[in-house]
Design a protein around this motif. Sequence first.
Motif, PDB file in Angstrom:
ATOM      1  N   LEU A 187       0.832  -1.206   0.000  1.00 25.45           N
ATOM      2  CA  LEU A 187       0.000   0.000   0.000  1.00 25.45           C
ATOM      3  C   LEU A 187       0.871   1.263   0.000  1.00 25.45           C
ATOM      4  N   LEU A 188       1.975   1.223   0.756  1.00 29.71           N
ATOM      5  CA  LEU A 188       2.847   2.391   0.853  1.00 29.71           C
ATOM      6  C   LEU A 188       3.707   2.598  -0.387  1.00 29.71           C
ATOM      7  N   PHE A 189       4.343   1.531  -0.846  1.00 34.21           N
ATOM      8  CA  PHE A 189       5.363   1.664  -1.878  1.00 34.21           C
ATOM      9  C   PHE A 189       4.928   1.207  -3.267  1.00 34.21           C
ATOM     10  N   GLY A 190       3.822   0.488  -3.356  1.00 35.00           N
ATOM     11  CA  GLY A 190       3.369  -0.030  -4.644  1.00 35.00           C
ATOM     12  C   GLY A 190       3.259   1.019  -5.732  1.00 35.00           C
ATOM     13  N   PRO A 191       2.616   2.143  -5.463  1.00 27.46           N
ATOM     14  CA  PRO A 191       2.458   3.163  -6.505  1.00 27.46           C
ATOM     15  C   PRO A 191       3.760   3.846  -6.920  1.00 27.46           C
TER      16      PRO A 191
END
Length: 149
Positions: free
Chosen positions: A22-26
């Motif tokens: 959720l934090l780093f995926g984008p």
Amino acid sequence: LVSIIGWRRWADDNNRAKYSKLLFGPLNMNPLMIKFIMMSITKQIKQSFWTNGIGRFTEKEIYEKGERLINSVVTTMGDNKFFFGDKLSTLDISIYGHFGGMYQLCSCMTWGINKTLPAKLPYMKEMNEYLKRVEIECFGELKYWKDII
């Protein structure tokens, strides 16, 4: 409550990888860099939990404390529209911010020792209705809240 939320996201092995996505995926970062960052952050946060005291309890005890906190909010509110009655307060907005994040993550993060999805937090129906009322009062409509039941 903040310690319980943090534990759920950072110290619960089942949820940490999901939270990392959720934090780093984008960001499309190098997976090795993400792993290094997560290891470093997790170590610091777990030490903070130990210093804070919440890290000294078992996982089951931590989630039981969270359930007691949720229970105290719901039972104190009773049949009121908002925490102190019919008028929205800053406490309602604070509850929305903290509890909203916990409940909205039920589809991707587990709760307690039962590691099934969607997670079943206590008082899901009551909190869903309450958090919707707060959002409507603040924004005039449902803009961000997604039903959890």
